[in-house]
Scaffold this motif. Structure first.
Motif, PDB file in Angstrom:
ATOM      1  N   GLN A   1       0.831  -1.193   0.000  1.00  0.00           N
ATOM      2  CA  GLN A   1       0.000   0.000   0.000  1.00  0.00           C
ATOM      3  C   GLN A   1       0.875   1.256   0.000  1.00  0.00           C
ATOM      4  O   GLN A   1       1.825   1.362   0.765  1.00  0.00           O
ATOM      5  N   TRP A   2       0.556   2.180  -0.899  1.00  0.00           N
ATOM      6  CA  TRP A   2       1.245   3.456  -1.103  1.00  0.00           C
ATOM      7  C   TRP A   2       2.612   3.295  -1.785  1.00  0.00           C
ATOM      8  O   TRP A   2       3.357   4.263  -1.881  1.00  0.00           O
ATOM      9  N   ARG A   3       2.912   2.128  -2.295  1.00  0.00           N
ATOM     10  CA  ARG A   3       4.152   1.965  -3.051  1.00  0.00           C
ATOM     11  C   ARG A   3       3.907   2.318  -4.521  1.00  0.00           C
ATOM     12  O   ARG A   3       2.820   2.106  -5.061  1.00  0.00           O
ATOM     13  N   MET A   4       4.936   2.821  -5.183  1.00  0.00           N
ATOM     14  CA  MET A   4       4.844   3.097  -6.619  1.00  0.00           C
ATOM     15  C   MET A   4       5.006   1.794  -7.397  1.00  0.00           C
ATOM     16  O   MET A   4       5.964   1.055  -7.174  1.00  0.00           O
ATOM     17  N   ASN A   5       4.080   1.519  -8.303  1.00  0.00           N
ATOM     18  CA  ASN A   5       4.253   0.384  -9.211  1.00  0.00           C
ATOM     19  C   ASN A   5       4.629   0.851 -10.622  1.00  0.00           C
ATOM     20  O   ASN A   5       4.868   0.038 -11.506  1.00  0.00           O
ATOM     21  N   GLN A   6       4.694   2.174 -10.809  1.00  0.00           N
ATOM     22  CA  GLN A   6       5.088   2.713 -12.114  1.00  0.00           C
ATOM     23  C   GLN A   6       5.652   4.113 -11.925  1.00  0.00           C
ATOM     24  O   GLN A   6       5.073   4.946 -11.223  1.00  0.00           O
ATOM     25  N   ALA A   7       6.802   4.377 -12.548  1.00  0.00           N
ATOM     26  CA  ALA A   7       7.403   5.715 -12.604  1.00  0.00           C
ATOM     27  C   ALA A   7       8.016   5.834 -13.992  1.00  0.00           C
ATOM     28  O   ALA A   7       9.136   5.388 -14.234  1.00  0.00           O
ATOM     29  N   ARG A   8       7.262   6.426 -14.897  1.00  0.00           N
ATOM     30  CA  ARG A   8       7.549   6.317 -16.329  1.00  0.00           C
ATOM     31  C   ARG A   8       7.707   7.695 -16.969  1.00  0.00           C
ATOM     32  O   ARG A   8       6.952   8.622 -16.662  1.00  0.00           O
ATOM     33  N   ALA A   9       8.677   7.815 -17.844  1.00  0.00           N
ATOM     34  CA  ALA A   9       8.876   9.046 -18.617  1.00  0.00           C
ATOM     35  C   ALA A   9       8.754   8.715 -20.102  1.00  0.00           C
ATOM     36  O   ALA A   9       9.314   7.716 -20.575  1.00  0.00           O
ATOM     37  N   THR A  10       8.018   9.564 -20.827  1.00  0.00           N
ATOM     38  CA  THR A  10       7.756   9.327 -22.251  1.00  0.00           C
ATOM     39  C   THR A  10       7.995  10.603 -23.042  1.00  0.00           C
ATOM     40  O   THR A  10       7.550  11.681 -22.634  1.00  0.00           O
ATOM     41  N   VAL A  11       8.685  10.471 -24.162  1.00  0.00           N
ATOM     42  CA  VAL A  11       8.827  11.560 -25.134  1.00  0.00           C
ATOM     43  C   VAL A  11       8.277  11.055 -26.457  1.00  0.00           C
ATOM     44  O   VAL A  11       8.757  10.050 -26.993  1.00  0.00           O
ATOM     45  N   ASN A  12       7.253  11.722 -26.973  1.00  0.00           N
ATOM     46  CA  ASN A  12       6.606  11.327 -28.222  1.00  0.00           C
ATOM     47  C   ASN A  12       6.640  12.506 -29.193  1.00  0.00           C
ATOM     48  O   ASN A  12       6.195  13.609 -28.851  1.00  0.00           O
ATOM     49  N   VAL A  13       7.164  12.289 -30.395  1.00  0.00           N
ATOM     50  CA  VAL A  13       7.223  13.335 -31.419  1.00  0.00           C
ATOM     51  C   VAL A  13       6.604  12.784 -32.700  1.00  0.00           C
ATOM     52  O   VAL A  13       7.016  11.730 -33.197  1.00  0.00           O
ATOM     53  N   ASP A  14       5.601  13.496 -33.220  1.00  0.00           N
ATOM     54  CA  ASP A  14       4.956  13.151 -34.492  1.00  0.00           C
ATOM     55  C   ASP A  14       5.471  14.098 -35.570  1.00  0.00           C
ATOM     56  O   ASP A  14       5.357  15.322 -35.429  1.00  0.00           O
ATOM     57  N   TRP A  15       6.010  13.518 -36.640  1.00  0.00           N
ATOM     58  CA  TRP A  15       6.573  14.301 -37.742  1.00  0.00           C
ATOM     59  C   TRP A  15       5.662  14.192 -38.957  1.00  0.00           C
ATOM     60  O   TRP A  15       5.270  13.089 -39.359  1.00  0.00           O
ATOM     61  N   ASP A  16       5.332  15.339 -39.554  1.00  0.00           N
ATOM     62  CA  ASP A  16       4.580  15.388 -40.806  1.00  0.00           C
ATOM     63  C   ASP A  16       5.482  15.982 -41.874  1.00  0.00           C
ATOM     64  O   ASP A  16       5.957  17.122 -41.743  1.00  0.00           O
ATOM     65  N   ILE A  17       5.709  15.201 -42.928  1.00  0.00           N
ATOM     66  CA  ILE A  17       6.674  15.584 -43.967  1.00  0.00           C
ATOM     67  C   ILE A  17       6.004  15.455 -45.334  1.00  0.00           C
ATOM     68  O   ILE A  17       5.462  14.404 -45.669  1.00  0.00           O
ATOM     69  N   LYS A  18       6.065  16.526 -46.092  1.00  0.00           N
ATOM     70  CA  LYS A  18       5.542  16.493 -47.463  1.00  0.00           C
ATOM     71  C   LYS A  18       6.703  16.419 -48.422  1.00  0.00           C
ATOM     72  O   LYS A  18       7.628  17.237 -48.381  1.00  0.00           O
ATOM     73  N   THR A  19       6.707  15.430 -49.315  1.00  0.00           N
ATOM     74  CA  THR A  19       7.725  15.309 -50.369  1.00  0.00           C
ATOM     75  C   THR A  19       6.997  15.094 -51.691  1.00  0.00           C
ATOM     76  O   THR A  19       6.638  13.966 -52.029  1.00  0.00           O
ATOM     77  N   GLY A  20       6.746  16.149 -52.410  1.00  0.00           N
ATOM     78  CA  GLY A  20       6.027  16.044 -53.667  1.00  0.00           C
ATOM     79  C   GLY A  20       4.623  15.514 -53.440  1.00  0.00           C
ATOM     80  O   GLY A  20       3.873  16.040 -52.608  1.00  0.00           O
ATOM     81  N   PRO A  21       4.232  14.433 -54.129  1.00  0.00           N
ATOM     82  CA  PRO A  21       2.870  13.913 -53.998  1.00  0.00           C
ATOM     83  C   PRO A  21       2.659  13.059 -52.748  1.00  0.00           C
ATOM     84  O   PRO A  21       1.539  12.641 -52.476  1.00  0.00           O
ATOM     85  N   LEU A  22       3.718  12.790 -52.000  1.00  0.00           N
ATOM     86  CA  LEU A  22       3.619  11.907 -50.840  1.00  0.00           C
ATOM     87  C   LEU A  22       3.620  12.719 -49.546  1.00  0.00           C
ATOM     88  O   LEU A  22       4.435  13.622 -49.367  1.00  0.00           O
ATOM     89  N   ASN A  23       2.704  12.377 -48.647  1.00  0.00           N
ATOM     90  CA  ASN A  23       2.646  12.980 -47.318  1.00  0.00           C
ATOM     91  C   ASN A  23       3.037  11.924 -46.287  1.00  0.00           C
ATOM     92  O   ASN A  23       2.311  10.945 -46.094  1.00  0.00           O
ATOM     93  N   TRP A  24       4.173  12.144 -45.645  1.00  0.00           N
ATOM     94  CA  TRP A  24       4.723  11.164 -44.716  1.00  0.00           C
ATOM     95  C   TRP A  24       4.277  11.474 -43.291  1.00  0.00           C
ATOM     96  O   TRP A  24       4.125  12.623 -42.905  1.00  0.00           O
TER      97      TRP A  24
END
Length: 607
Positions: A68-91
């Motif tokens: 009781q009162w113990r940590m079962n998770q201590a998590r760090a997250t870095v999320n980056v979404d990249w949108d890239i247009k190259t001619g007719p393609l959208n990445w």
């Protein structure tokens, strides 16, 4: 005994990592400008940095300390979404890096998995486990890495690059999305009927996250063809079998981590089972899977018909037939009460007094497809291929001022585990196929509670009913929900969920409530939460994940004790097993998570 008071640690982790996020804010504000024509090339990005902390509200009983009162998770997250247009393609490129601190609680259960391995190897040295491989997936002796690697991003490129695909409008009718992506078919939220193109990773959290967070992306060739004349479109996809084994199937933390159901924290099933067999003739992960779906409109109603060849959402156990009478592991089959021979001579050191009569076995363990011929004690986990025929419909009712939705999925020959219900391993008798129909009904409505509750706009609420119907199910089938839990699955298993969201002070304070219950077997969960919003960037969410059950939970056998090899002491073999808990045949889904009540804090900085 370790210090089990973690409140100060929780605050320190949130404040410390929050300070790092604040200090890094100027970096996140950077942008790219290459001076190129936007019609040919354009690059933009967004994302978030998040810290997640979980705190247990009850003692889980699997560790020596009071949890009781113990940590079962201590998590760090870095999320980056990249949108890239190259001619007719959208990445689109979605990158994510995650790291976890090994809390005292996780340290205790990882020590228990290591003790399990040492004990099993001791029996192997005495000749009790001939020709067996006792290495698990994770841990001190893990084949894949340390205990914490199951929760973290590894240094593999495709662990960091979560999704990478491009969109291509080939003609005015034909659209293509090619690459590693997520494809969502279906209308349900908590219990998936049609949303089974992908597996899910349940090791970090159970099902409290957004589906997008824990769905496992796959490499797909995904096409949409517009049929304007019929007011609809055809969506078809092919998965050409190019994915890594880590990307396939759903992960249920059978390595003994924090989200394996009680009482198995610290019990590593991968030490005694192959997890997972990716080359089985009933489920070969190199096989192509595919699907086709028609989406259309009929008046004001939207509808769809679909067919999909995919893999069963949950793994099933294919038992080792060497545990049967005459096999070189029949000794263990008799000890656990599985197999086909009763042994009345208790082995030294396994907790039963000499001459104790062990549990009788009813029928021999049966193989599925290619019989298991590996080197694990108990067998193998696999994901058989299934066919799914689906139908969905949604309609806005003016009379009810609500959106009504329905989803139906028919799965012929769906695999289930069955048998050995009185043993230490209920459901490990083999695999049985049954035609199954999943039905979901939902109503979404906005309530105008501004005057009653003081919200600043209408509040969205949703009620969902989910039924799993095993067609022609018989009592003699002895089908279980999941191997190792003994509640027989009923012909109909019905869940009811309710969700409501309130918004105050211009969406800066947002309380929510999720409630779910098993109408067939009893028990349920409730998740009250509140999210605080500061400007465009900062979010803090605090939630309580609370379970209730009818007392049918599977309990630990004995008492956690660091001085015993198995981490338990005082277990009577006539009642159960040190690792596998007390024998039972009535623990259903909601009972699996008894004593799992916890608080969760999420601090997010968006950019």
């Amino acid at each position: 005994m370790k210090n089990n008071t973690s409140i100060k640690k929780v605050g320190g982790f949130l404040l410390g990592f929050g300070g790092l996020m604040a200090a890094a804010s100027p970096t996140f504000a950077a942008d790219f400008d290459y001076g190129l024509d936007d019609s040919f090339f354009k690059l933009s990005y967004n994302g978030y940095v998040r810290t997640t902390v979980g705190v247990l509200l009850q003692d889980s009983k699997e560790t020596e300390a009071s949890d009781q009162w113990r940590m079962n998770q201590a998590r760090a997250t870095v999320n980056v979404d990249w949108d890239i247009k190259t001619g007719p393609l959208n990445w689109r490129v979605v990158t994510r890096v995650e790291h976890e601190h090994k809390t005292d609680y996780l340290d205790d259960i990882s020590e228990r998995t290591d003790s399990q391995n040492a004990t099993l190897n001791g029996f192997k040295d005495l000749g009790f486990l001939p020709n067996t491989d006792l290495r698990g997936n994770y841990g001190r002796y893990g084949k894949k890495g340390s205990f914490m690697e199951q929760y973290e991003t590894t240094d593999e490129l495709m662990d960091i690059v979560r999704e990478i695909y491009f969109d291509w409008q080939i003609t005015d009718r034909l659209f293509a999305r090619i690459g590693r992506q997520q494809l969502v078919w279906g209308e349900s939220d908590f219990f998936q009927a049609m949303d089974v193109v992908h597996g899910y990773d349940f090791r970090q959290r159970l099902f409290y996250e957004n589906n997008e967070e824990w769905r496992k992306p796959l490499f797909l060739l995904n096409f949409v063809y517009e049929v304007h004349e019929w007011d609809g479109m055809v969506n078809f996809f092919v998965r050409p079998g190019m994915d890594r084994s880590e990307d396939m199937g759903s992960n249920y933390n059978i390595e003994g981590g924090r989200w394996i159901p009680t009482p198995y924290r610290g019990v590593d099933f991968t030490q005694v089972t192959d997890a997972y067999n990716e080359d089985h003739n009933k489920g070969d992960w190199d096989d192509w899977t595919y699907g086709i779906r028609w989406n259309g409109r009929w008046g004001s109603a939207g509808y769809s018909f679909s067919y999909m060849k995919t893999f069963n959402p949950a793994p099933v156990i294919n038992p080792n037939q060497r545990l049967n009478a005459g096999g070189d592991l029949a000794f263990w089959g008799s000890y656990y009460g599985v197999g086909s021979e009763s042994n009345t001579t208790a082995p030294v050191g396994l907790g039963a007094a000499p001459g104790t009569s062990w549990m009788p076995q009813d029928v021999a363990l049966e193989g599925y497809g290619d019989d298991y011929n590996g080197s694990k004690l108990l067998g193998e986990w696999l994901y058989p291929e299934i066919d799914v025929f689906g139908f969905t419909v949604n309609y806005f009712s003016m009379a009810m001022d609500s959106t009504l939705s329905a989803e139906v999925a028919f799965i012929p020959n769906k695999p289930y585990n069955y048998g050995q219900l009185q043993s230490d391993l209920p459901g490990w008798g083999g695999i049985k196929e049954k035609d199954t129909l999943n039905v979901m009904l939902r109503i979404d409505k906005e309530f105008k509670w501004q005057e009653i509750l003081g919200t600043h706009r209408p509040s969205l609420s949703s009620v969902q009913l989910f039924d799993t119907w095993i067609i022609n199910r018989k009592k003699s089938d002895e089908i279980v929900e999941f191997a190792s839990f003994g509640e027989e699955k009923s012909e109909h298993t019905v869940y009811l969920t309710l969700f409501t969201l309130l918004n105050y002070t211009r969406d800066t304070i947002n309380p929510s409530l999720v409630v779910g219950t098993d109408l067939t077997n009893g028990g349920g969960f409730v998740i009250p939460a509140v999210e605080f919003v500061w400007g465009n960037d900062w979010r803090l969410k605090v939630e309580a994940d609370l379970w209730w059950n009818d007392g049918d939970r599977k309990k630990t056998c004995g008492k956690a004790d660091a001085d015993t090899d198995l981490g338990m002491a005082g277990c009577d073999k006539n009642v159960g097993d040190d690792l596998l808990g007390t024998r039972e045949n009535n623990a259903s889904f909601m009972d699996w998570f008894a004593r799992d009540n916890q608080l969760v804090f999420k601090l997010t900085r968006q950019f």
